[in-house]
Scaffold this motif. Structure first.
Motif, PDB file in Angstrom:
ATOM      1  N   ARG A   1      -5.693   3.336   0.577  1.00 48.63           N
ATOM      2  CA  ARG A   1      -5.095   2.946   1.872  1.00 48.63           C
ATOM      3  C   ARG A   1      -5.344   1.467   2.150  1.00 48.63           C
ATOM      4  NH1 ARG A   1      -5.977   8.542   4.478  1.00 48.63           N
ATOM      5  NH2 ARG A   1      -3.828   9.266   4.286  1.00 48.63           N
ATOM      6  N   ALA A   2      -6.547   0.979   1.810  1.00 50.68           N
ATOM      7  CA  ALA A   2      -6.864  -0.440   2.030  1.00 50.68           C
ATOM      8  C   ALA A   2      -5.946  -1.320   1.175  1.00 50.68           C
ATOM      9  CB  ALA A   2      -8.330  -0.703   1.697  1.00 50.68           C
ATOM     10  N   ALA A   3      -5.664  -0.866  -0.036  1.00 50.55           N
ATOM     11  CA  ALA A   3      -4.767  -1.639  -0.922  1.00 50.55           C
ATOM     12  C   ALA A   3      -3.347  -1.645  -0.359  1.00 50.55           C
ATOM     13  CB  ALA A   3      -4.795  -1.042  -2.323  1.00 50.55           C
ATOM     14  N   PHE A   4      -2.856  -0.503   0.056  1.00 47.57           N
ATOM     15  CA  PHE A   4      -1.506  -0.437   0.660  1.00 47.57           C
ATOM     16  C   PHE A   4      -1.432  -1.366   1.880  1.00 47.57           C
ATOM     17  CE2 PHE A   4      -0.720   4.232  -0.840  1.00 47.57           C
ATOM     18  CZ  PHE A   4      -0.276   3.777  -2.068  1.00 47.57           C
TER      19      PHE A   4
ATOM     20  N   ALA B   1       3.043   4.690   0.870  1.00 49.99           N
ATOM     21  CA  ALA B   1       3.573   3.747  -0.128  1.00 49.99           C
ATOM     22  C   ALA B   1       5.071   3.536   0.095  1.00 49.99           C
ATOM     23  CB  ALA B   1       3.310   4.273  -1.536  1.00 49.99           C
ATOM     24  N   THR B   2       5.783   4.622   0.313  1.00 49.80           N
ATOM     25  CA  THR B   2       7.240   4.533   0.503  1.00 49.80           C
ATOM     26  C   THR B   2       7.560   3.712   1.746  1.00 49.80           C
ATOM     27  OG1 THR B   2       7.428   6.699  -0.514  1.00 49.80           O
ATOM     28  CG2 THR B   2       9.356   5.937   0.705  1.00 49.80           C
ATOM     29  N   ALA B   3       6.833   3.962   2.839  1.00 49.11           N
ATOM     30  CA  ALA B   3       7.093   3.232   4.095  1.00 49.11           C
ATOM     31  C   ALA B   3       6.871   1.732   3.913  1.00 49.11           C
ATOM     32  CB  ALA B   3       6.185   3.775   5.197  1.00 49.11           C
ATOM     33  N   ARG B   4       5.924   1.366   3.049  1.00 49.60           N
ATOM     34  CA  ARG B   4       5.619  -0.062   2.831  1.00 49.60           C
ATOM     35  C   ARG B   4       6.370  -0.634   1.630  1.00 49.60           C
ATOM     36  NH1 ARG B   4       0.837  -1.581   5.589  1.00 49.60           N
ATOM     37  NH2 ARG B   4      -0.308   0.176   6.462  1.00 49.60           N
ATOM     38  N   GLN B   5       7.258   0.184   1.027  1.00 51.73           N
ATOM     39  CA  GLN B   5       8.018  -0.220  -0.163  1.00 51.73           C
ATOM     40  C   GLN B   5       7.087  -0.651  -1.297  1.00 51.73           C
ATOM     41  OE1 GLN B   5      10.848  -2.968   1.790  1.00 51.73           O
ATOM     42  NE2 GLN B   5      12.368  -1.431   1.244  1.00 51.73           N
ATOM     43  N   LEU B   6       6.042   0.142  -1.507  1.00 52.40           N
ATOM     44  CA  LEU B   6       5.086  -0.139  -2.574  1.00 52.40           C
ATOM     45  C   LEU B   6       5.142   0.981  -3.613  1.00 52.40           C
ATOM     46  CD1 LEU B   6       2.131  -1.227  -0.282  1.00 52.40           C
ATOM     47  CD2 LEU B   6       3.434  -2.713  -1.832  1.00 52.40           C
TER      48      LEU B   6
END
Ligand SMILES: NC(=O)c1ccc[n+]([C@@H]2O[C@H](COP(=O)([O-])OP(=O)(O)OC[C@H]3O[C@@H](n4cnc5c(N)ncnc54)[C@H](OP(=O)(O)O)[C@@H]3O)[C@@H](O)[C@H]2O)c1
Length: 318
Positions: A89-92, A117-122
């Motif tokens: 979570r910290a990385a995202f 991840a999807t919400a942040r496009q990661l």
């Protein structure tokens, strides 16, 4: 492309060796390593990594090493998946793509982490959490469009396979664990292998990703191999049988049933017929019948390859 490692044990070291060996083809560089007891390392420009005191927080480490991809390879916690879930979570939160070989987060929080991840496009990848580098999640995602997974069964824990081979030679469980530790394949706490927790975490991870189950390892009906003795195993072998720690999932009218057991199988059974550290997984589908994947004598280099394959995939999709 710069990568940061959280954890630097057997897998981290094998991954660093693999990156070094592939440097001419793939210019990936480790820009930081964060550990529990061995401090934190950063890479100054034109100098090798330098270990110093441990970073005050995971947020500080991730910010300082300026990597595009964070690789989470700390010890398994099968009961809650922490602190690995918080690391991810910290990385995202800092906009980093994440790869993990740690099945804890996939077994406990797959749905939430995937959504984040999807919400942040990661990108979020976890191929080596089950069967090291052998294609499991990527095989289904990339080559089985449109199928529904209805169940699976597999011999997925290499340490218990090594231990059972030792029991067949008249040695003890402890002898087998020591051998698996020397091979670098045992969990940091090897009782998680023997008691079936590692297999339960893999079973939950597979069910979460492939069957959208939203379960945890505690939802797996689990029993390990701790009750086996050389005498019991010799008796099974004399009858053409062998114990195997088997993970199973099946869809029932009441929902998805998950189980880990030391099963007594014919030595010719597909789940028993791959030797050494070898793993096998068979996946039941609605449209493609049952298909399988086999990994012959995998070691820590194959776990490192699983991370590497995810990294190459992320680099391609950036
Ligand atoms: N070994 C395999 O064959 C294999 C295969 C598939 C998946 N995996 C998974 O890969 C992960 C790593 O396995 P491994 O064999 O490399 O384990 P390991 O040799 O026991 O190393 C664990 C590493 O994690 C670090 N660590 C533990 N807690 C930490 C924390 N809170 N913050 C930062 N670092 C922390 C340790 O730091 P210190 O060195 O300072 O103690 C160590 O470097 C595990 O989740 C395991 O389930 C392993």
């Amino acid at each position: 492309m710069k990568v940061a490692l959280i954890g630097n044990g057997n897998v981290g070291k094998a991954f660093a060796r693999l990156l070094e060996s592939q440097r001419s083809r793939y210019p990936f560089r480790i820009s930081g390593i964060h550990t529990l007891n061995h401090g934190t390392a950063y890479k100054p420009p034109d100098k090798p990594l330098e270990f110093g005191p441990r970073a005050e927080s995971i947020e500080e480490f991730i910010a300082k090493c300026r990597a595009e991809v964070v690789i989470e390879i700390t010890s398994l916690d099968p009961t809650a998946g922490e602190p690995a879930i918080s690391h991810i979570r910290a990385a995202f939160a800092q906009g980093k793509h994440v790869i993990t070989a740690n099945k804890g987060p996939i077994a406990h929080a797959y749905r939430a982490l995937k959504a984040e991840a999807t919400a942040r496009q990661l990108m979020f990848r976890y191929e080596s959490t089950v069967m090291d580098g052998a294609p499991v999640f990527n095989m289904v995602a990339n080559t089985l469009p449109g199928v529904k997974i209805t169940g699976f069964c597999g011999a997925l824990n290499s340490t218990t396979k090594v231990v059972i081979e030792e029991l067949k030679k008249g040695h003890t469980i402890e002898d087998g664990v020591r051998l698996a530790q020397q091979m670098g394949i045992a969990e940091t706490d090897a009782s998680y292998d023997i008691d079936g927790w590692d297999s339960a975490a893999k079973t939950a991870a597979l069910a979460n990703v492939l069957m959208d189950a939203n379960v945890t390892p505690q939802d797996v009906d689990r029993r390990g191999i701790g009750q086996l003795t050389p005498e019991k195993v010799a008796d099974m072998v004399s009858k053409g049988k062998t114990p195997v720690l088997v993970s199973r999932a099946r869809t029932t009218a009441e929902g998805i049933r998950l189980r880990v057991r030391s099963e007594v199988l014919d030595q010719t059974d597909l789940l028993a017929s791959v030797h050494g550290t070898s793993n096998v997984l068979m996946i039941d589908t609605d449209l493609m019948g049952t298909i399988g994947t086999v990994s012959i004598t995998p070691g820590v280099e194959q776990t490192a390859y699983g991370l590497f394959s995810d990294l190459v995939d992320i680099a391609k999709n950036l």
